[in-house]
Design a protein around this motif. Structure first.
Motif, short mmCIF file in Angstrom:
data_model
loop_
_atom_site.label_atom_id
_atom_site.label_comp_id
_atom_site.label_asym_id
_atom_site.label_seq_id
_atom_site.Cartn_x
_atom_site.Cartn_y
_atom_site.Cartn_z
N THR A 19 -2.12 -7.16 6.18
CA THR A 19 -1.93 -6.77 4.79
C THR A 19 -3.13 -6.01 4.24
OG1 THR A 19 -2.62 -8.97 4.04
CG2 THR A 19 -0.24 -8.58 4.29
N SER A 20 -4.31 -6.33 4.73
CA SER A 20 -5.50 -5.59 4.32
C SER A 20 -5.43 -4.14 4.80
CB SER A 20 -6.76 -6.27 4.88
OG SER A 20 -7.90 -5.52 4.56
N ILE A 21 -5.01 -3.95 6.06
CA ILE A 21 -4.84 -2.59 6.59
C ILE A 21 -3.78 -1.85 5.80
CG2 ILE A 21 -3.97 -1.27 8.57
CD1 ILE A 21 -5.38 -3.41 10.35
N PHE A 22 -2.66 -2.51 5.54
CA PHE A 22 -1.57 -1.91 4.78
C PHE A 22 -2.09 -1.42 3.42
CE2 PHE A 22 1.95 -2.36 1.73
CZ PHE A 22 2.93 -1.59 2.33
N THR A 25 -5.10 1.31 3.73
CA THR A 25 -4.67 2.59 4.27
C THR A 25 -3.90 3.37 3.21
OG1 THR A 25 -4.59 1.71 6.51
CG2 THR A 25 -3.35 3.73 6.09
N ILE A 26 -3.01 2.71 2.51
CA ILE A 26 -2.26 3.37 1.45
C ILE A 26 -3.22 3.91 0.39
CG2 ILE A 26 -0.65 3.00 -0.47
CD1 ILE A 26 0.80 0.99 1.46
N ARG A 27 -4.17 3.09 -0.01
CA ARG A 27 -5.11 3.50 -1.06
C ARG A 27 -6.03 4.64 -0.62
NH1 ARG A 27 -6.73 -2.47 -3.43
NH2 ARG A 27 -4.76 -2.84 -4.49
N ALA A 28 -6.41 4.66 0.64
CA ALA A 28 -7.35 5.69 1.11
C ALA A 28 -6.66 6.93 1.65
CB ALA A 28 -8.26 5.09 2.19
N VAL A 29 -5.61 6.75 2.43
CA VAL A 29 -4.99 7.88 3.12
C VAL A 29 -3.85 8.47 2.30
CG1 VAL A 29 -3.75 8.59 5.21
CG2 VAL A 29 -5.66 6.96 5.37
N ASN A 30 -2.97 7.64 1.80
CA ASN A 30 -1.79 8.14 1.10
C ASN A 30 -2.10 8.58 -0.33
OD1 ASN A 30 -0.70 5.72 3.05
ND2 ASN A 30 0.55 7.57 3.11
N VAL A 71 -6.85 -3.13 14.14
CA VAL A 71 -7.11 -1.79 13.62
C VAL A 71 -5.83 -0.99 13.38
CG1 VAL A 71 -9.46 -1.65 14.53
CG2 VAL A 71 -7.53 -0.91 15.96
N GLY A 72 -4.69 -1.61 13.64
CA GLY A 72 -3.43 -0.95 13.40
C GLY A 72 -2.26 -1.86 13.72
N PHE A 73 -1.08 -1.47 13.26
CA PHE A 73 0.12 -2.24 13.57
C PHE A 73 1.35 -1.36 13.46
CE2 PHE A 73 -0.40 -2.77 8.98
CZ PHE A 73 0.88 -2.60 8.49
N ALA A 74 2.42 -1.83 14.09
CA ALA A 74 3.70 -1.13 14.02
C ALA A 74 4.81 -2.17 14.14
CB ALA A 74 3.82 -0.10 15.15
N LEU A 85 4.17 2.00 10.67
CA LEU A 85 3.07 2.24 11.59
C LEU A 85 1.86 2.58 10.73
CD1 LEU A 85 3.12 4.25 14.89
CD2 LEU A 85 1.16 4.26 13.38
N TYR A 86 0.87 1.72 10.76
CA TYR A 86 -0.32 1.90 9.94
C TYR A 86 -1.57 1.72 10.80
CZ TYR A 86 2.59 1.59 5.78
OH TYR A 86 3.54 1.83 4.83
N VAL A 87 -2.56 2.57 10.55
CA VAL A 87 -3.83 2.48 11.24
C VAL A 87 -4.92 2.32 10.18
CG1 VAL A 87 -5.47 3.71 12.72
CG2 VAL A 87 -3.02 3.84 13.19
N HIS A 88 -5.85 1.42 10.45
CA HIS A 88 -6.98 1.15 9.57
C HIS A 88 -7.60 2.46 9.11
CE1 HIS A 88 -10.96 -0.18 8.32
NE2 HIS A 88 -10.55 -1.45 8.39
#
Length: 157
Positions: A19-22, A25-30, A71-74, A85-88
Motif C-alpha cells: 500500500t505504501s508503494i501504491f 507511486t501514484i503521488r510521485a509518478v502519476n 520494490v514492486g507488485f502486480a 502493476l506498480y513499481v516503487h
C-alpha cells in the motif's frame, strides 16, 4: 538495471509495503498526468485494506523484492487481465516492471490463455507500448466518483 530481484507470491504481511508503494507511486509518478484531486482520490485506495486482503487471497498477486524490500507488485484477475502493476517510485525504469510483467505473462500462458489485457493509466502508456501491447482504446474510468483517463491494452502471448 537491478540484479538480484526476487519475485514471489504476496502474503497478507506484505500489505503495509504494498500500500505504501501504491500510494507513493501514484503521488510521485502519476501526478504528472492527473489533477491533485484525482491523485488524492486514487491514492486513497491504499487505505482500503480489505480490498488488498481480498486481492492477495483471491488473485494471482506477486511482489518484487530487492534486499528484503518490496520494490514492486502486480496482480491478475479474470485469468488474463493485468489488474495492477506498480513499481516503487525510487526504482522506476530499472527493469522491475518488465520482470513483473514477464512473470504475469508466464502465469497467464500457464493457465491456457493466449492474450493478456491491461487497463492502463496515462502514465503507463509508454511502458505498455515498449512491451508490444496494442492500445485497443482510450476511455474514462470512474473511481470513488472521480473520472480518470486511461487506456485498454492487449497483447497476444
Amino acid at each position: 538495471m537491478i540484479k538480484d530481484i526476487e519475485i514471489r507470491e504476496a502474503t497478507l504481511d506484505d500489505i503495509p509495503e504494498i500500500t505504501s508503494i501504491f500510494r507513493n507511486t501514484i503521488r510521485a509518478v502519476n501526478a504528472k498526468h492527473y489533477s491533485e484531486k484525482q491523485i488524492r482520490i486514487w491514492s486513497s485506495g491504499a487505505d482500503d485494506i480489505e480490498v488488498w486482503e481480498e486481492r492477495i487471497n483471491n488473485l494471482y498477486f506477486i511482489v518484487a523484492e530487492y534486499k528484503d524490500m518490496i520494490v514492486g507488485f502486480a496482480h491478475i484477475k479474470k485469468g488474463c487481465h493485468l489488474d495492477g502493476l506498480y513499481v516503487h517510485k525510487d526504482f522506476q525504469r530499472r527493469t522491475i516492471g518488465s520482470k513483473l510483467l514477464r512473470i504475469a505473462e508466464s502465469q497467464i500462458m500457464a493457465e491456457g490463455y493466449e492474450i493478456i489485457n491491461a487497463d492502463s493509466s496515462i502514465s503507463s502508456v509508454d511502458f505498455f507500448d515498449s512491451h508490444y501491447f496494442e492500445q485497443i482504446r482510450k476511455h474514462k474510468t470512474s473511481y470513488k466518483g472521480m473520472e480518470f483517463k486511461s487506456s485498454i491494452f492487449s497483447k497476444e502471448l
